[in-house]
Design an enzyme around this catalytic site. Sequence first.
Site: not given
Length: 387
Positions: A228-229, A206, A202, A272
């Site tokens: 969008k998310d 971004s 924050h 894994e």
Amino acid sequence: MRLLKTHVLLRMLNSYIVDSPEPANISYLWNFGSLLGVCLIIQILTGAFLAMHYTPNVDFAFNSVEHIMRDVNNGWLIRYTHANVASFFFIFVYIHIGRGLYYSSYKSPRVLLWSIGVIILVLMIAIAFLGYVLPYGQMSLWGATVITNLLSAIPVFGQDIVELIWGGFSVSNATLNRFFSLHYLLPFVLAALVIAHILALHVHGSNNPNGVTASGDRYAFHPYFIFKDLVTIFAFFLVLSILVFFYPNLLGHSDNYIPADPMVTPPSIVPEWYLLPYYAILRSIPNKLLGVLAMFGSLFILFILPITDLSRIRGSQFRPAMKLAFWFFVVDFFILMWIGSQHPNTPYVEIGQISTAFYFSWFLIIVPLIGISENTLIDVATNKYKN
């Protein structure tokens, strides 16, 4: 006072979720942060429900998992969701890191953000390993035995550390209890680190895909990026549903459906799928101590990337050489994943050694050299323009 606290909380939520300005040109590659948050919430909730019925005892652990699957109402759904979301967690985090590498999200002023992200990755791997042991099938037992025994390579105190982790002289009831406790508690530490990651994000927002740092041409997080998310979150739920209902064991190992037997060694002991690249790096080095150091070093080397990337250009959008190097790195990572699943025989050992050498060279040699060469070309072009 209560109203004041509520007001402060609402202002924070508004600042982080509603009005947070984000670059207008970020693509769907920036959605994996929200997907990882959804995965973390699912894992904590399903893990809490599974813990209500799981018995961390070597005599009952395997049967308690079968009890969850067969007798608990919708227990199979919770268990398969927990197991498969773990795989999606790593798929998303690898893509998230890959996007950060491609767009140089680790460069200043986001070094702290990147560093917290690397710590989250290391903790995720630890939690995943602890969880892999809990069903106490054949692969759980022998995977725990092999991986924890690696610490015996530490000079002087190695064997003492191994026995401290085991709670005895082999993987036993004490080991399972400790692994269960840590697997239950560490996700909450992970959640705290995720909050710190969001706080660090924050501060500067971004990264811009074009590599520019200008604050112009930004949109509020809501409603543009919220919706969008949601597109990718619903797509994830669709794929997860198909996997859980139709192919629940696609990403698991069949040997883990055999009860743990310390008297029978599986033909091949592998972790894994999402831990296979690090396992390949471990096996590619004949010396045990150096192999362990290389395995841990393959993770912690991400910390030095802000230092070794000397380029004055952010991201790989307009850097052909770096773009090519990035895709070579991606291919190398997949080769290591494949090598980790194979028996340590010729030619797999040699391919693993070459891939391991390239992995470390990418961070220590290739990235710095590309940065230096690009800076030199920029200086030459600038001087020609001035003259």
